[in-house]
Design a protein around this motif. Structure first.
Motif, PDB file in Angstrom:
ATOM      1  N   SER B  58      -4.556  36.641 -46.266  1.00  0.00           N
ATOM      2  CA  SER B  58      -5.786  37.269 -45.788  1.00  0.00           C
ATOM      3  C   SER B  58      -6.915  36.287 -45.491  1.00  0.00           C
ATOM      4  O   SER B  58      -7.870  36.626 -44.798  1.00  0.00           O
ATOM      5  N   PRO B  61      -8.116  32.227 -40.939  1.00  0.00           N
ATOM      6  CA  PRO B  61      -9.221  32.645 -40.057  1.00  0.00           C
ATOM      7  C   PRO B  61      -8.781  33.436 -38.828  1.00  0.00           C
ATOM      8  O   PRO B  61      -9.498  34.335 -38.389  1.00  0.00           O
ATOM      9  N   ASN B  62      -7.650  33.079 -38.263  1.00  0.00           N
ATOM     10  CA  ASN B  62      -7.166  33.753 -37.043  1.00  0.00           C
ATOM     11  C   ASN B  62      -5.706  33.378 -36.839  1.00  0.00           C
ATOM     12  O   ASN B  62      -5.118  32.658 -37.650  1.00  0.00           O
ATOM     13  N   ASP B  63      -5.131  33.865 -35.735  1.00  0.00           N
ATOM     14  CA  ASP B  63      -3.696  33.663 -35.537  1.00  0.00           C
ATOM     15  C   ASP B  63      -3.341  32.254 -35.072  1.00  0.00           C
ATOM     16  O   ASP B  63      -2.164  31.973 -34.803  1.00  0.00           O
ATOM     17  N   ARG B  64      -4.295  31.356 -34.963  1.00  0.00           N
ATOM     18  CA  ARG B  64      -3.959  29.958 -34.675  1.00  0.00           C
ATOM     19  C   ARG B  64      -3.456  29.250 -35.931  1.00  0.00           C
ATOM     20  O   ARG B  64      -2.879  28.170 -35.846  1.00  0.00           O
ATOM     21  N   ASP B  86     -12.601  23.758 -36.718  1.00  0.00           N
ATOM     22  CA  ASP B  86     -11.517  23.650 -37.703  1.00  0.00           C
ATOM     23  C   ASP B  86     -11.678  22.399 -38.568  1.00  0.00           C
ATOM     24  O   ASP B  86     -10.959  22.235 -39.559  1.00  0.00           O
TER      25      ASP B  86
END
Lengths: 111, 113
Positions: B58, B61-64, B86
Motif C-alpha cells: 500500500s 507511490p504508483n505503478d512505476r 523519486d
C-alpha cells in the motif's frame, strides 16, 4: 499532517551539555520506538517503550513514555560527539509490521 | 557481515530510465520491508514481504514502483520511468517475523537527474 511530531527539528550543543528531544501525537499508541540514524547508515533501534509513564535508561540516554501513551521524550545527559545523529521516533499502526516515523531531530554535539 | 546488505550504495540515473535496487536480508529473516527516506524526513513505508509474497504494498507511490522477493530471501525494488521526485534514500529492513525488531540496511541513495 504527520502522525508523530518531533521537536526540535535541529539541536546543536557543546559536549557535556544535556539535551531533550520530544515526540508528540494526538493519538494513543500501544508502544513507541526510538531510533538513531547516523549519516549514510540505516536507523538503529535504541528502545521500545510500552507502558504509560514508563522510564527506560540506556547508559546516558533516558526515554520516557507519557502517561497517556501519546508522547515520549529522550533525554541525553552529558552529551558526547558520538551521540551526534538523527533521532527518530516511530510507532506501529493497526498492522503490527508497518512503522510510521516522525521527521526526526538532528542532534549535533560539538567537541 | 551479518547485517542487511543493500546494493548499490549510490545510484545516479537520468529521468525516464529504469533502475533496480537490491536488498540482501539477514539470513533466516522471513519479513522484509522497503522504506523511502527523503531529505529531512523520516522513513516512509513502501512494501512488506512475508516470505515470497508481498503482504502489503500500500505504500508504493504508483505503478512505476514494483518489488519482488522470488525465493523468500533477496528482494529487488524496481522503478520504471524514473522521475526527479523519486530521488531519495531507499532503505531495506528485515526481521524474524512481523512482531520482531527491524534491522535496517544502509540504504541506496538514488539520484534522478
Amino acid at each position: 499532517t504527520q502522525l508523530l511530531e518531533q521537536s526540535p527539528q535541529f539541536l546543536s550543543i557543546q559536549e557535556g551539555e544535556n539535551l531533550t528531544v520530544y515526540c508528540n501525537s494526538s493519538s494513543v499508541f500501544s508502544s513507541l520506538q526510538w531510533y538513531r540514524q547516523e549519516p549514510g547508515e540505516g536507523p538503529v533501534l535504541l528502545v521500545t517503550v510500552v507502558t504509560g509513564g514508563e522510564v527506560k535508561k540506556l547508559k546516558r540516554l533516558t526515554f520516557q513514555f507519557g502517561d497517556a501513551r501519546k508522547d515520549s521524550s529522550l533525554h541525553i545527559t552529558a552529551a558526547q560527539p558520538g551521540d551526534t545523529g538523527l533521532y527518530l521516533c516511530a510507532v506501529h499502526g493497526a498492522n503490527d509490521y508497518k512503522l510510521s516515523f516522525g521527521a526526526g531531530t538532528t542532534v549535533t554535539v560539538r567537541a | 557481515g551479518a547485517g542487511v546488505s543493500q546494493t548499490p550504495s549510490n545510484k545516479v540515473t537520468e529521468k525516464g530510465k529504469y533502475v533496480e535496487l537490491r536488498c540482501d536480508p539477514i539470513s533466516g529473516h522471513t519479513a522484509l520491508y522497503w522504506y523511502r527516506q527523503s531529505l529531512g524526513q523520516g522513513p516512509e513505508f513502501l512494501i512488506y514481504f512475508q516470505g515470497t509474497g508481498a503482504a502489503d504494498d500500500s505504500g508504493l507511490p504508483n505503478d512505476r514502483f514494483f518489488a519482488v522477493r522470488p525465493e523468500g530471501s533477496v528482494s529487488t525494488l524496481k522503478i520504471q520511468r524514473t522521475e526527479r521526485g523519486d530521488s531519495a534514500v531507499y532503505l531495506c529492513a528485515s526481521s524474524w517475523d512481523s512482531y520482531s525488531p527491524l534491522h535496517f540496511g544502509n540504504g541506496t541513495r538514488l539520484t534522478v537527474t
